[in-house]
Scaffold this motif. Sequence first.
Motif, PDB file in Angstrom:
ATOM      1  N   THR A  21     -13.738 -11.684  20.104  1.00 32.70           N
ATOM      2  CA  THR A  21     -14.649 -12.521  20.874  1.00 32.70           C
ATOM      3  C   THR A  21     -14.234 -12.480  22.332  1.00 32.70           C
ATOM      4  N   ILE A  22     -15.204 -12.185  23.180  1.00 29.24           N
ATOM      5  CA  ILE A  22     -14.980 -12.028  24.614  1.00 29.24           C
ATOM      6  C   ILE A  22     -15.735 -13.139  25.330  1.00 29.24           C
ATOM      7  N   SER A  23     -15.110 -13.703  26.350  1.00 25.09           N
ATOM      8  CA  SER A  23     -15.802 -14.708  27.152  1.00 25.09           C
ATOM      9  C   SER A  23     -15.677 -14.370  28.636  1.00 25.09           C
ATOM     10  N   ALA A  24     -16.600 -14.896  29.403  1.00 22.88           N
ATOM     11  CA  ALA A  24     -16.555 -14.708  30.854  1.00 22.88           C
ATOM     12  C   ALA A  24     -15.263 -15.307  31.415  1.00 22.88           C
ATOM     13  N   GLN A  25     -14.821 -16.392  30.823  1.00 28.53           N
ATOM     14  CA  GLN A  25     -13.591 -17.041  31.273  1.00 28.53           C
ATOM     15  C   GLN A  25     -12.377 -16.148  31.032  1.00 28.53           C
ATOM     16  N   ASP A  26     -12.360 -15.437  29.893  1.00 29.24           N
ATOM     17  CA  ASP A  26     -11.248 -14.525  29.599  1.00 29.24           C
ATOM     18  C   ASP A  26     -11.161 -13.413  30.634  1.00 29.24           C
ATOM     19  N   LEU A  27     -12.316 -12.915  31.051  1.00 24.07           N
ATOM     20  CA  LEU A  27     -12.362 -11.801  31.995  1.00 24.07           C
ATOM     21  C   LEU A  27     -12.340 -12.251  33.447  1.00 24.07           C
ATOM     22  N   ASP A  33     -22.320 -11.339  36.067  1.00 23.73           N
ATOM     23  CA  ASP A  33     -21.620 -10.106  35.696  1.00 23.73           C
ATOM     24  C   ASP A  33     -21.450 -10.029  34.179  1.00 23.73           C
ATOM     25  N   PHE A  34     -21.113 -11.159  33.570  1.00 24.94           N
ATOM     26  CA  PHE A  34     -20.931 -11.192  32.126  1.00 24.94           C
ATOM     27  C   PHE A  34     -22.227 -10.868  31.408  1.00 24.94           C
ATOM     28  N   HIS A  35     -23.325 -11.392  31.909  1.00 20.80           N
ATOM     29  CA  HIS A  35     -24.625 -11.106  31.310  1.00 20.80           C
ATOM     30  C   HIS A  35     -24.950  -9.615  31.416  1.00 20.80           C
ATOM     31  N   SER A  36     -24.643  -9.014  32.546  1.00 19.55           N
ATOM     32  CA  SER A  36     -24.880  -7.578  32.723  1.00 19.55           C
ATOM     33  C   SER A  36     -24.050  -6.761  31.739  1.00 19.55           C
ATOM     34  N   ILE A  37     -22.797  -7.135  31.562  1.00 16.59           N
ATOM     35  CA  ILE A  37     -21.919  -6.425  30.625  1.00 16.59           C
ATOM     36  C   ILE A  37     -22.428  -6.593  29.198  1.00 16.59           C
ATOM     37  N   SER A  38     -22.829  -7.804  28.832  1.00 22.00           N
ATOM     38  CA  SER A  38     -23.309  -8.018  27.456  1.00 22.00           C
ATOM     39  C   SER A  38     -24.606  -7.255  27.202  1.00 22.00           C
ATOM     40  N   ALA A  39     -25.477  -7.165  28.198  1.00 21.99           N
ATOM     41  CA  ALA A  39     -26.707  -6.390  28.041  1.00 21.99           C
ATOM     42  C   ALA A  39     -26.385  -4.906  27.856  1.00 21.99           C
ATOM     43  N   PHE A  50     -19.990   0.014  17.065  1.00 21.57           N
ATOM     44  CA  PHE A  50     -19.643  -1.401  16.972  1.00 21.57           C
ATOM     45  C   PHE A  50     -20.931  -2.201  16.959  1.00 21.57           C
ATOM     46  N   THR A  51     -20.808  -3.462  16.546  1.00 19.05           N
ATOM     47  CA  THR A  51     -21.937  -4.375  16.632  1.00 19.05           C
ATOM     48  C   THR A  51     -21.555  -5.490  17.598  1.00 19.05           C
ATOM     49  N   ILE A  52     -22.559  -6.102  18.155  1.00 19.10           N
ATOM     50  CA  ILE A  52     -22.314  -7.205  19.082  1.00 19.10           C
ATOM     51  C   ILE A  52     -23.165  -8.382  18.644  1.00 19.10           C
ATOM     52  N   GLU A  53     -22.560  -9.540  18.610  1.00 17.38           N
ATOM     53  CA  GLU A  53     -23.263 -10.763  18.235  1.00 17.38           C
ATOM     54  C   GLU A  53     -23.209 -11.711  19.417  1.00 17.38           C
ATOM     55  N   ILE A  54     -24.385 -11.998  19.957  1.00 15.74           N
ATOM     56  CA  ILE A  54     -24.497 -12.913  21.088  1.00 15.74           C
ATOM     57  C   ILE A  54     -25.123 -14.194  20.572  1.00 15.74           C
ATOM     58  N   THR A  65     -21.757 -17.499  27.565  1.00 15.05           N
ATOM     59  CA  THR A  65     -20.607 -16.905  28.231  1.00 15.05           C
ATOM     60  C   THR A  65     -19.609 -16.328  27.236  1.00 15.05           C
ATOM     61  N   SER A  66     -20.085 -16.004  26.033  1.00 16.81           N
ATOM     62  CA  SER A  66     -19.212 -15.313  25.077  1.00 16.81           C
ATOM     63  C   SER A  66     -20.058 -14.505  24.106  1.00 16.81           C
ATOM     64  N   PHE A  67     -19.417 -13.508  23.513  1.00 15.75           N
ATOM     65  CA  PHE A  67     -20.028 -12.736  22.440  1.00 15.75           C
ATOM     66  C   PHE A  67     -18.914 -12.151  21.592  1.00 15.75           C
ATOM     67  N   THR A  68     -19.278 -11.708  20.390  1.00 15.05           N
ATOM     68  CA  THR A  68     -18.302 -11.157  19.458  1.00 15.05           C
ATOM     69  C   THR A  68     -18.654  -9.708  19.152  1.00 15.05           C
ATOM     70  N   ILE A  69     -17.644  -8.867  19.225  1.00 12.91           N
ATOM     71  CA  ILE A  69     -17.794  -7.449  18.893  1.00 12.91           C
ATOM     72  C   ILE A  69     -17.096  -7.204  17.575  1.00 12.91           C
ATOM     73  N   THR A  70     -17.746  -6.454  16.688  1.00 13.34           N
ATOM     74  CA  THR A  70     -17.151  -6.026  15.424  1.00 13.34           C
ATOM     75  C   THR A  70     -17.163  -4.518  15.391  1.00 13.34           C
ATOM     76  N   LYS A  71     -15.997  -3.934  15.213  1.00 12.72           N
ATOM     77  CA  LYS A  71     -15.883  -2.472  15.170  1.00 12.72           C
ATOM     78  C   LYS A  71     -16.436  -1.964  13.838  1.00 12.72           C
ATOM     79  N   SER A  72     -17.235  -0.931  13.897  1.00 10.84           N
ATOM     80  CA  SER A  72     -17.829  -0.348  12.691  1.00 10.84           C
ATOM     81  C   SER A  72     -16.844   0.575  11.995  1.00 10.84           C
TER      82      SER A  72
END
Length: 72
Positions: A21-27, A33-39, A50-54, A65-72
């Motif tokens: 799980t990644i958050s704008a606060q972590d980065l 910028d976070f929205h651009s990266i998630s898009a 990978f999959t991304i869950e927003i 301001t967060s999303f989760t990535i799961t590696k396939s």
Amino acid sequence: MTELNQIWNKIALLSSGETWTISAQDLLISRADFHSISAYLSHESEKGKFTIEIPKQTNAWFNQTSFTITKS
């Protein structure tokens, strides 16, 4: 964009099925910028590595301001 490189490096290190799980606060980046990266990552996830869950937004004016990535 060094944040994007950091994310790609971390995704590469994940094991299959592992989540992160990644958050704008972590980065330490802005919501815009976070929205651009998630898009961008949402688009890249279509390649199947990978999959991304927003989380769904509760208010239209408030960007998530967060999303989760799961590696396939």
